[in-house]
Design an enzyme around this catalytic site. Structure first.
Site, mmCIF file in Angstrom:
data_model
loop_
_atom_site.group_PDB
_atom_site.id
_atom_site.type_symbol
_atom_site.label_atom_id
_atom_site.label_comp_id
_atom_site.label_asym_id
_atom_site.label_seq_id
_atom_site.Cartn_x
_atom_site.Cartn_y
_atom_site.Cartn_z
ATOM 1 C CB ILE A 26 -5.589 6.147 -0.787
ATOM 2 C CG1 ILE A 26 -5.475 4.633 -0.776
ATOM 3 C CG2 ILE A 26 -4.793 6.726 0.355
ATOM 4 C CD1 ILE A 26 -4.028 4.117 -0.956
ATOM 5 C CB SER A 27 -10.769 3.634 0.254
ATOM 6 O OG SER A 27 -11.318 4.214 -0.892
ATOM 7 C CB SER A 28 -10.024 2.855 5.432
ATOM 8 O OG SER A 28 -10.111 1.577 6.015
ATOM 9 N N PRO A 29 -7.858 0.685 4.050
ATOM 10 C CG PRO A 29 -5.917 -0.097 5.071
ATOM 11 C CD PRO A 29 -6.714 1.148 4.832
ATOM 12 N NE ARG B 85 -4.150 1.834 2.194
ATOM 13 C CZ ARG B 85 -4.252 2.833 3.056
ATOM 14 N NH1 ARG B 85 -3.361 2.970 4.016
ATOM 15 N NH2 ARG B 85 -5.247 3.698 2.958
#
Ligand code: SAH
Length: 215
Positions: free
Chosen positions: A65-68, A39
Site C-alpha cells: 500500500i503506497s505511502s500516504p 487508512r
C-alpha cells in the site's frame, strides 16, 4: 466500525492529513479526502499501529500500500477539480481508489491479483463507498468499456505509457504515472491535447513495477 472507533480513527486521519500538508501543501478538497479516509482499514491487521505514519506498508501477495504522502502527491498532480471519471491501474489495497472516490463521481480501478480485488471490494463495502468499480484484469489493457476517462493514474511503475491507454484518455485529460528512467522512478504527468501529448516530470518516487497478465 462502531461510532466511538470511527471518531478516534477520523482524528488520526485528520492528523495524517495535517502532517502531509506540512511537507507537501495540499489543496483543501484533497486534504479533506485524506482526513476522511481511515487508512487502517486498508492495512493488514499486524500493521494497524503503523497505518497513520508516512510509510508504505506490505499487503497481501508481496504487494504494497503506497505511502500516504505518495498517494497525496499522485492525487494532487492528477488535478481532480472539474473532472468526472478516473481510471486507476493497480488497485492494490484500494486506499488510493478510496481517496479518489471522494474527488471524482466515477472511479474505475483495475488489479491483476484476484485476492486483492476481493479484499478491496470488501473494504469499499464496509466503508459504504459506492462509486468505485473494480475489475480483475491486466490493467495494461485499460478498461475500454467506460473509456474515455478524464484522468488516468498508474499506481505501479512502467517504462512507457502504452498507446492503447493514451487512447482511453479524454482530450484535455491528464495521466499521472511513475515512469522508470535511468534506474529511478519519476512521477510524470501527461496532458493530452488534440494533436500532442505534453509531458512534465514532477518528483521521484518508489512503486512496485507493473506486470503483465493476471494471477
Ligand atoms: N494503489 C494501491 C497501490 C498498490 S501497489 C494502494 O493504494 O494500495 C501496485 C499494485 O499494482 C499491486 O497491487 C499490483 O498487483 C498492481 N499491478 C501491477 N501490474 C498491474 C497490471 N498490469 N494491471 C493491474 N494491476 C497491476
Amino acid at each position: 466500525m462502531n461510532q466511538f472507533l470511527k471518531r478516534v480513527e477520523l482524528q488520526k486521519c485528520q492528523k495524517l492529513a495535517d502532517e502531509i500538508d506540512r511537507v507537501f501543501p495540499l489543496d483543501s478538497n484533497i486534504k479533506k479526502a485524506i482526513a476522511s479516509t481511515p487508512r487502517e482499514i486498508f492495512v493488514p491487521v499486524g500493521f494497524k499501529h503503523h497505518a497513520y505514519k508516512l510509510d508504505a506498508l506490505p499487503i497481501s501477495k508481496n504487494q504494497w500500500i503506497s505511502s500516504p504522502l505518495t498517494v497525496a502527491k499522485m492525487t494532487q498532480f492528477l488535478e481532480p477539480k472539474g473532472a468526472d471519471s478516473v481510471l486507476e491501474i493497480g488497485c492494490g489495497s484500494g486506499y488510493q481508489a478510496a481517496i479518489l472516490s471522494k474527488l471524482f463521481r466515477r472511479v474505475f480501478s483495475v488489479e491483476r491479483i484476484e485476492k486483492l480485488v476481493w479484499e478491496a471490494k470488501k473494504r469499499f463495502k464496509e466503508l459504504n463507498i459506492l462509486n468505485i468499480n473494480v475489475r480483475y484484469s491486466d490493467g495494461m489493457l485499460g478498461w475500454r468499456e467506460f473509456a474515455p476517462y478524464d484522468r488516468i493514474l498508474f499506481s505501479a511503475s512502467l517504462k512507457n505509457i502504452p498507446q492503447n491507454i493514451l487512447e482511453q484518455l479524454n482530450n484535455g485529460g491528464i495521466l499521472v504515472a511513475p515512469i522508470e528512467k535511468d534506474g529511478k522512478q519519476i512521477i510524470t504527468r501527461f496532458i493530452k491535447n488534440s494533436f500532442t501529448i505534453e509531458k512534465e516530470e514532477l518528483d521521484e518516487c518508489l512503486f512496485v513495477p507493473t506486470k503483465r497478465g493476471t494471477v
